[in-house]
Write a protein that holds these residues in place. Structure first.
Motif, PDB file in Angstrom:
ATOM      1  N   ASP A  21       0.825  -1.202   0.000  1.00  0.00           N
ATOM      2  CA  ASP A  21       0.000   0.000   0.000  1.00  0.00           C
ATOM      3  C   ASP A  21       0.866   1.263   0.000  1.00  0.00           C
ATOM      4  O   ASP A  21       0.529   2.257  -0.640  1.00  0.00           O
ATOM      5  CB  ASP A  21      -0.892   0.040   1.248  1.00  0.00           C
ATOM      6  CG  ASP A  21      -1.814  -1.158   1.346  1.00  0.00           C
ATOM      7  OD1 ASP A  21      -2.472  -1.471   0.332  1.00  0.00           O
ATOM      8  OD2 ASP A  21      -1.869  -1.777   2.423  1.00  0.00           O
ATOM      9  N   VAL A  22       1.962   1.221   0.736  1.00  0.00           N
ATOM     10  CA  VAL A  22       2.793   2.397   0.964  1.00  0.00           C
ATOM     11  C   VAL A  22       3.681   2.715  -0.243  1.00  0.00           C
ATOM     12  O   VAL A  22       3.761   3.862  -0.680  1.00  0.00           O
ATOM     13  CB  VAL A  22       3.640   2.214   2.241  1.00  0.00           C
ATOM     14  CG1 VAL A  22       4.615   3.360   2.431  1.00  0.00           C
ATOM     15  CG2 VAL A  22       2.726   2.087   3.459  1.00  0.00           C
ATOM     16  N   LEU A  23       4.346   1.719  -0.776  1.00  0.00           N
ATOM     17  CA  LEU A  23       5.307   1.969  -1.854  1.00  0.00           C
ATOM     18  C   LEU A  23       4.690   2.595  -3.099  1.00  0.00           C
ATOM     19  O   LEU A  23       5.269   3.533  -3.660  1.00  0.00           O
ATOM     20  CB  LEU A  23       6.080   0.695  -2.188  1.00  0.00           C
ATOM     21  CG  LEU A  23       6.991   0.190  -1.064  1.00  0.00           C
ATOM     22  CD1 LEU A  23       7.658  -1.118  -1.463  1.00  0.00           C
ATOM     23  CD2 LEU A  23       8.013   1.238  -0.685  1.00  0.00           C
ATOM     24  N   PRO A  24       3.514   2.136  -3.564  1.00  0.00           N
ATOM     25  CA  PRO A  24       2.917   2.815  -4.729  1.00  0.00           C
ATOM     26  C   PRO A  24       2.583   4.276  -4.439  1.00  0.00           C
ATOM     27  O   PRO A  24       2.741   5.136  -5.311  1.00  0.00           O
ATOM     28  CB  PRO A  24       1.655   2.001  -5.013  1.00  0.00           C
ATOM     29  CG  PRO A  24       1.931   0.662  -4.429  1.00  0.00           C
ATOM     30  CD  PRO A  24       2.773   0.920  -3.217  1.00  0.00           C
ATOM     31  N   ALA A  25       2.132   4.560  -3.234  1.00  0.00           N
ATOM     32  CA  ALA A  25       1.821   5.947  -2.872  1.00  0.00           C
ATOM     33  C   ALA A  25       3.088   6.798  -2.898  1.00  0.00           C
ATOM     34  O   ALA A  25       3.069   7.943  -3.378  1.00  0.00           O
ATOM     35  CB  ALA A  25       1.180   6.004  -1.485  1.00  0.00           C
ATOM     36  N   MET A  26       4.180   6.232  -2.411  1.00  0.00           N
ATOM     37  CA  MET A  26       5.446   6.963  -2.411  1.00  0.00           C
ATOM     38  C   MET A  26       5.936   7.206  -3.840  1.00  0.00           C
ATOM     39  O   MET A  26       6.370   8.310  -4.171  1.00  0.00           O
ATOM     40  CB  MET A  26       6.498   6.199  -1.605  1.00  0.00           C
ATOM     41  CG  MET A  26       6.190   6.138  -0.123  1.00  0.00           C
ATOM     42  SD  MET A  26       7.414   5.185   0.806  1.00  0.00           S
ATOM     43  CE  MET A  26       8.778   6.352   0.824  1.00  0.00           C
ATOM     44  N   ALA A  27       5.851   6.191  -4.679  1.00  0.00           N
ATOM     45  CA  ALA A  27       6.305   6.321  -6.067  1.00  0.00           C
ATOM     46  C   ALA A  27       5.473   7.359  -6.810  1.00  0.00           C
ATOM     47  O   ALA A  27       6.015   8.182  -7.569  1.00  0.00           O
ATOM     48  CB  ALA A  27       6.242   4.971  -6.769  1.00  0.00           C
ATOM     49  N   LYS A  28       4.170   7.351  -6.589  1.00  0.00           N
ATOM     50  CA  LYS A  28       3.289   8.308  -7.252  1.00  0.00           C
ATOM     51  C   LYS A  28       3.609   9.732  -6.799  1.00  0.00           C
ATOM     52  O   LYS A  28       3.676  10.657  -7.616  1.00  0.00           O
ATOM     53  CB  LYS A  28       1.832   7.974  -6.952  1.00  0.00           C
ATOM     54  CG  LYS A  28       0.842   8.887  -7.634  1.00  0.00           C
ATOM     55  CD  LYS A  28      -0.585   8.477  -7.350  1.00  0.00           C
ATOM     56  CE  LYS A  28      -1.557   9.414  -8.039  1.00  0.00           C
ATOM     57  NZ  LYS A  28      -2.942   9.077  -7.737  1.00  0.00           N
ATOM     58  N   ALA A  29       3.820   9.921  -5.503  1.00  0.00           N
ATOM     59  CA  ALA A  29       4.135  11.255  -4.979  1.00  0.00           C
ATOM     60  C   ALA A  29       5.477  11.748  -5.520  1.00  0.00           C
ATOM     61  O   ALA A  29       5.609  12.916  -5.903  1.00  0.00           O
ATOM     62  CB  ALA A  29       4.161  11.229  -3.453  1.00  0.00           C
ATOM     63  N   TYR A  30       6.455  10.872  -5.554  1.00  0.00           N
ATOM     64  CA  TYR A  30       7.769  11.250  -6.080  1.00  0.00           C
ATOM     65  C   TYR A  30       7.650  11.659  -7.545  1.00  0.00           C
ATOM     66  O   TYR A  30       8.182  12.692  -7.953  1.00  0.00           O
ATOM     67  CB  TYR A  30       8.771  10.101  -5.929  1.00  0.00           C
ATOM     68  CG  TYR A  30      10.124  10.421  -6.505  1.00  0.00           C
ATOM     69  CD1 TYR A  30      11.061  11.100  -5.753  1.00  0.00           C
ATOM     70  CD2 TYR A  30      10.443  10.075  -7.813  1.00  0.00           C
ATOM     71  CE1 TYR A  30      12.301  11.424  -6.286  1.00  0.00           C
ATOM     72  CE2 TYR A  30      11.674  10.398  -8.355  1.00  0.00           C
ATOM     73  CZ  TYR A  30      12.598  11.067  -7.593  1.00  0.00           C
ATOM     74  OH  TYR A  30      13.819  11.389  -8.124  1.00  0.00           O
TER      75      TYR A  30
END
Length: 157
Positions: free
Chosen positions: A6-15
């Motif tokens: 759940d966390v990693l896709p959110a981080m990648a999208k924000a970056y």
């Protein structure tokens, strides 16, 4: 329960969606990761280290950003505040710095901000407040050659 899935896709999208310097894009990813659930072990510390990618030299160690927060209830939020302060200092955003500077230094930043705006009365008030603090009058005298202090002096003449 949230997982790294759940966390990693959110981080990648924000970056990917963030703009600005590398440090700002990395911080956007950290914020998004925290908002998506963060580390299941909890929150206590956060760090942001950006290096140039070139080997260090005698004149340049290669470190561009090195911020860290330890033992905090909101380390990512505090890291964001530190990055904002770092950016404000680099951009000479004295209005912003005056809000967060320690007592005494906030008067200096307020004077610099007012001087930049051409506001004589606010500059004079901030300088008077600064001079009233022990040791600041002597410090200000040592800064007479600084272009920013010289600009304040010219404004008040």
């Amino acid at each position: 329960m949230l997982t790294s899935a759940d966390v990693l896709p959110a981080m990648a999208k924000a970056y990917s969606g963030a703009t600005g310097e590398l440090a700002d894009r990395l911080l956007a990813a950290l914020v998004a990761g925290q908002e998506a659930g963060g580390d299941l072990r909890g929150r206590q510390s956060a760090a942001l280290l950006v290096v140039s990618g070139s080997p260090p030299t005698e004149d340049d160690d290669g470190v561009r950003v090195d911020l860290r927060v330890d033992d905090s209830g909101d380390p990512v939020g505090q890291l964001r505040m530190l990055r904002n302060l770092q950016r404000a200092y680099a951009e000479q955003d004295y209005d912003y710095l005056a809000l967060f500077a320690p007592e005494g230094a906030s008067d200096l930043y307020a004077a610099l901000a007012a001087s930049r705006r051409g506001d004589r009365q606010a500059t004079r008030r901030a300088l008077e407040a600064m001079r009233a603090r022990p040791g600041w009058s002597a410090w200000l005298a040592t800064m007479a050659g600084d272009a920013r202090v010289a600009a304040m002096t010219r404004l008040l003449e």
